[in-house]
Design a protein around this motif. Structure first.
Motif, PDB file in Angstrom:
ATOM      1  N   UNK A   1     -35.381   8.534  47.454  1.00 41.37           N
ATOM      2  CA  UNK A   1     -33.940   8.548  47.203  1.00 41.37           C
ATOM      3  C   UNK A   1     -33.674   9.214  45.865  1.00 41.37           C
ATOM      4  N   UNK A   2     -32.525   9.857  45.767  1.00 42.00           N
ATOM      5  CA  UNK A   2     -32.135  10.535  44.533  1.00 42.00           C
ATOM      6  C   UNK A   2     -31.209   9.603  43.746  1.00 42.00           C
ATOM      7  N   UNK A   3     -31.802   8.713  42.967  1.00 40.15           N
ATOM      8  CA  UNK A   3     -31.036   7.753  42.180  1.00 40.15           C
ATOM      9  C   UNK A   3     -30.798   8.298  40.776  1.00 40.15           C
ATOM     10  N   UNK A   4     -29.540   8.211  40.314  1.00 39.56           N
ATOM     11  CA  UNK A   4     -29.215   8.655  38.967  1.00 39.56           C
ATOM     12  C   UNK A   4     -28.397   9.929  38.974  1.00 39.56           C
ATOM     13  N   UNK A   5     -28.236  10.504  37.769  1.00 38.73           N
ATOM     14  CA  UNK A   5     -27.532  11.779  37.593  1.00 38.73           C
ATOM     15  C   UNK A   5     -28.426  12.712  36.790  1.00 38.73           C
ATOM     16  N   UNK A   6     -28.205  13.998  36.957  1.00 37.32           N
ATOM     17  CA  UNK A   6     -29.080  14.995  36.356  1.00 37.32           C
ATOM     18  C   UNK A   6     -28.422  15.598  35.120  1.00 37.32           C
ATOM     19  N   UNK A   7     -29.137  15.614  34.010  1.00 37.84           N
ATOM     20  CA  UNK A   7     -28.637  16.203  32.769  1.00 37.84           C
ATOM     21  C   UNK A   7     -28.775  17.722  32.867  1.00 37.84           C
TER      22      UNK A   7
ATOM     23  N   UNK B   1     -30.160  15.382  19.697  1.00 33.44           N
ATOM     24  CA  UNK B   1     -30.778  14.739  18.524  1.00 33.44           C
ATOM     25  C   UNK B   1     -31.561  13.495  18.926  1.00 33.44           C
ATOM     26  N   UNK B   2     -31.101  12.820  19.988  1.00 32.93           N
ATOM     27  CA  UNK B   2     -31.792  11.613  20.438  1.00 32.93           C
ATOM     28  C   UNK B   2     -33.047  11.931  21.244  1.00 32.93           C
ATOM     29  N   UNK B   3     -33.231  13.203  21.615  1.00 34.40           N
ATOM     30  CA  UNK B   3     -34.448  13.590  22.310  1.00 34.40           C
ATOM     31  C   UNK B   3     -34.314  13.830  23.799  1.00 34.40           C
ATOM     32  N   UNK B   4     -33.098  13.791  24.331  1.00 32.48           N
ATOM     33  CA  UNK B   4     -32.919  14.084  25.751  1.00 32.48           C
ATOM     34  C   UNK B   4     -33.132  15.579  26.018  1.00 32.48           C
TER      35      UNK B   4
ATOM     36  N   UNK C   1     -36.295   5.397  27.599  1.00 25.98           N
ATOM     37  CA  UNK C   1     -34.979   4.951  27.128  1.00 25.98           C
ATOM     38  C   UNK C   1     -34.675   5.640  25.808  1.00 25.98           C
ATOM     39  N   UNK C   2     -33.410   5.821  25.545  1.00 30.09           N
ATOM     40  CA  UNK C   2     -32.981   6.425  24.291  1.00 30.09           C
ATOM     41  C   UNK C   2     -31.633   5.820  23.905  1.00 30.09           C
ATOM     42  N   UNK C   3     -31.447   5.589  22.621  1.00 34.24           N
ATOM     43  CA  UNK C   3     -30.181   5.058  22.102  1.00 34.24           C
ATOM     44  C   UNK C   3     -29.490   6.140  21.281  1.00 34.24           C
ATOM     45  N   UNK C   4     -28.211   6.332  21.544  1.00 33.67           N
ATOM     46  CA  UNK C   4     -27.465   7.352  20.803  1.00 33.67           C
ATOM     47  C   UNK C   4     -26.073   6.846  20.464  1.00 33.67           C
ATOM     48  N   UNK C   5     -25.416   7.555  19.556  1.00 36.14           N
ATOM     49  CA  UNK C   5     -24.069   7.192  19.113  1.00 36.14           C
ATOM     50  C   UNK C   5     -23.056   8.154  19.716  1.00 36.14           C
ATOM     51  N   UNK C   6     -22.036   7.621  20.353  1.00 36.48           N
ATOM     52  CA  UNK C   6     -20.999   8.450  20.967  1.00 36.48           C
ATOM     53  C   UNK C   6     -20.062   9.014  19.904  1.00 36.48           C
ATOM     54  N   UNK C   7     -19.501  10.192  20.192  1.00 41.32           N
ATOM     55  CA  UNK C   7     -18.604  10.861  19.236  1.00 41.32           C
ATOM     56  C   UNK C   7     -17.301  11.224  19.936  1.00 41.32           C
ATOM     57  N   UNK C   8     -16.307  11.640  19.139  1.00 45.70           N
ATOM     58  CA  UNK C   8     -15.053  12.119  19.707  1.00 45.70           C
ATOM     59  C   UNK C   8     -15.151  13.617  19.998  1.00 45.70           C
ATOM     60  N   UNK C   9     -14.051  14.229  20.453  1.00 48.75           N
ATOM     61  CA  UNK C   9     -14.091  15.640  20.829  1.00 48.75           C
ATOM     62  C   UNK C   9     -14.294  16.559  19.636  1.00 48.75           C
ATOM     63  N   UNK C  10     -14.112  16.033  18.436  1.00 48.67           N
ATOM     64  CA  UNK C  10     -14.355  16.823  17.228  1.00 48.67           C
ATOM     65  C   UNK C  10     -15.785  16.662  16.714  1.00 48.67           C
ATOM     66  N   UNK C  11     -16.570  15.834  17.393  1.00 47.55           N
ATOM     67  CA  UNK C  11     -17.962  15.647  17.001  1.00 47.55           C
ATOM     68  C   UNK C  11     -18.182  14.589  15.951  1.00 47.55           C
ATOM     69  N   UNK C  12     -17.156  13.774  15.644  1.00 48.19           N
ATOM     70  CA  UNK C  12     -17.287  12.707  14.662  1.00 48.19           C
ATOM     71  C   UNK C  12     -17.127  11.357  15.357  1.00 48.19           C
ATOM     72  N   UNK C  13     -17.374  10.303  14.620  1.00 48.13           N
ATOM     73  CA  UNK C  13     -17.272   8.958  15.196  1.00 48.13           C
ATOM     74  C   UNK C  13     -15.932   8.293  14.879  1.00 48.13           C
ATOM     75  N   UNK C  14     -14.988   9.048  14.316  1.00 46.48           N
ATOM     76  CA  UNK C  14     -13.699   8.480  13.933  1.00 46.48           C
ATOM     77  C   UNK C  14     -12.791   8.259  15.142  1.00 46.48           C
ATOM     78  N   UNK C  15     -11.944   7.249  15.033  1.00 47.00           N
ATOM     79  CA  UNK C  15     -10.905   7.024  16.024  1.00 47.00           C
ATOM     80  C   UNK C  15      -9.783   8.021  15.770  1.00 47.00           C
ATOM     81  N   UNK C  16      -9.358   8.724  16.822  1.00 46.50           N
ATOM     82  CA  UNK C  16      -8.290   9.716  16.687  1.00 46.50           C
ATOM     83  C   UNK C  16      -6.946   9.041  16.930  1.00 46.50           C
ATOM     84  N   UNK C  17      -6.025   9.249  16.011  1.00 44.31           N
ATOM     85  CA  UNK C  17      -4.694   8.663  16.147  1.00 44.31           C
ATOM     86  C   UNK C  17      -3.642   9.760  16.279  1.00 44.31           C
TER      87      UNK C  17
END
Length: 483
Positions: free
Chosen positions: A316-322, A333-336, A381-397
């Motif tokens: 079976x093809x379980x998952x999604x392909x990067x 940067x996380x190694x994917x 497994x790999x742990x990474x930090x999500x970013x906004x569309x500008x590539x930063x971790x700030x909340x956009x208001x």
């Protein structure tokens, strides 16, 4: 003459006799045979037989049916209908000609009204609807309980086709929120809305599928993971409620799949778990908080496995392909690596692109998440930090400039500067600028920031023209004179 009449009569009788004989010997037997072949089977119902309600039964009856009691949606409908409103989206279609340049009379107006539905989320007047219901509106009205309320647009999210508006009212019957994660394929649901201007219409059906991606959202970063249902949904149902048997909101009705524009058995709703996240973001920040991991995924199936030289003889093809990585993005940067098969996000299985995007949509920039993946048949497994569309971790208001001298509010967008809440005394009103107009250029000079608009109109005198896009996404040139 008499001979002629005799010949005609004999010919008629001969023809009639031949036709009758042919009918008796050939046509009638064939009709009788066809009627026997096409005869409908009659069905009788025995009220004493235990009936199935979506679960297994111990009845030994050779036939089964659905009990009328199990499909009684009167309680659910009563709860839901009181929380669904009728929305009018009103705009002025404006046309301009070069005569306006010389005479400064402004364009010709024609009022356009489109309708839709909305769901009351809070007792103090916050209402959720579809973005496409209100995106072209210069003025929004909510009809509820035989009253008409002017509505304020709080925010929109084209990537999920959601919007939040607010009316000045209290003690409203907010709908009970359910969970789209818990709803099952085959489960009964009802749709509540205002199709074809028929207010408070209720239709019933089942959940036909979950996680549907149908490619209708035109946003740069669409999130499509629709609930598919066969409950009848038509134009005007958009923004209405999809509720379960308990009257709990499980989705916001959004689209139909039809060649005619009317219901054909395929309707789609935005899962309530996505809608709750977008609602909270729009109320708190004015914009939805998109989280990016620095790449894109596609369906993991035979064709894509073959494309990336991955084994195709798997069970079976379980998952999604990067299939794409941003240079120096968080995923890289996380190694994917390209061709990695991601199977989980924070221990939640993701077996399709829509499931992956839905799970990601619940997170904000700055959140840390864990991917479980396979590479060359080996787990990791790999742990990474999500970013906004500008590539930063700030909340956009949302940033809005209120210019009292111009008598309007200005907001920078991807394409230019949007002008709204225009006062009657505003110079924009005098030159014929419509509500929610996005200024792209003034006198052939591109504008991107609200401050550029304020500075220009504080100094300029004479003839000029504004180029931009109105609320109906029409490109418009507006000549004006400031004396």
């Amino acid at each position: 003459m008499k001979n002629t009449i005799k010949i005609i009569v004999l010919a008629f009788l001969a023809g009639f006799g031949g036709s009758y004989t042919f009918y008796r010997l050939v046509v009638k037997p064939e009709i009788a045979s066809n009627q026997r072949d096409a005869q409908f089977n009659t069905v009788s119902y025995d009220s004493t037989v235990p009936l199935i309600s979506g679960s297994r039964t111990t009845s030994t009856s050779s036939s089964s049916a659905i009990s009328a009691a199990t499909v009684d949606f009167s309680d659910a409908a009563a709860k839901a209908t009181q929380s669904v409103v009728y929305i009018n989206s009103i705009s002025q279609g404006v046309s301009y000609s070069y005569w306006d340049w010389f005479f400064g009379e402004g364009g010709g107006n024609r009022t356009q009204v489109s309708s839709g539905s909305g769901v009351i989320f809070t007792t103090d007047g916050y209402i959720v609807t579809n973005n496409h219901v209100v995106e072209t509106a210069e003025r929004i009205e909510v009809n509820y309980n035989k009253q008409v309320y002017p509505a304020e647009l709080i925010g929109t999210d084209p990537s999920t086709d959601l919007a939040v508006i607010k009316i000045k009212a209290t003690d409203l019957p907010a709908i009970t929120l359910g969970s789209s994660k818990n709803i099952q394929v085959g489960e009964w649901v009802i749709a509540v809305g205002n199709p074809y201007s028929l207010s408070s219409t209720v239709t019933a059906g089942i959940v036909s599928a979950k996680g549907r991606r149908i490619g209708i959202l035109e946003d740069k970063f669409p999130i499509e993971s629709f609930i598919q249902t066969d409950a009848a949904i038509n134009p005007g149902n958009s923004g209405g409620a999809l509720v379960n048997k308990l009257g709990e909101l499980v989705g916001i009705n959004s689209a139909i799949l039809s060649r005619t524009g009317s219901y054909t058995g395929y309707a789609f709703a935005i899962p309530i778990d996505i809608a709750k996240k977008v609602f909270n973001d729009l109320v708190k920040y004015g914009v939805s908080q998109k989280a990016f991991f620095g790449g894109n995924v596609v369906e993991y199936d035979y064709e894509n496995a073959k494309k990336y030289d991955l084994p195709t003889n798997v069970k079976s093809f379980n998952g999604v392909l990067l299939e794409q990585l941003d240079r120096d993005g968080t995923a890289m940067q996380a190694g994917l690596k390209l061709g990695d098969v991601i199977t989980k996000i924070n221990n939640v299985d993701v077996n399709s692109q829509s499931e992956f995007e839905e799970e990601l949509s619940y997170h904000n920039p700055g959140d840390k998440i864990t991917f479980t993946y396979y590479r060359e048949g080996k787990p990791g497994t790999v742990t990474l930090t999500l970013v906004n569309q500008n590539g930063t971790t700030e909340i956009i208001k949302r940033k809005i400039l209120t210019d009292t001298s111009l008598g309007a509010q200005l907001e920078g967008t991807r394409y230019g500067v949007k002008v709204f809440k225009i006062k009657d005394s505003s110079v924009f009103k005098q030159i014929g600028l419509p509500e929610n107009f996005t200024i792209v250029a003034i006198n052939r000079q591109r504008v991107k920031e609200p401050e550029e608009i304020s500075e220009f109109f504080s100094k300029f005198k004479g003839r000029g023209y504004i180029y931009g896009v109105n609320s109906s996404k029409q490109q418009v040139e507006i000549p004006f004179v400031i004396r």
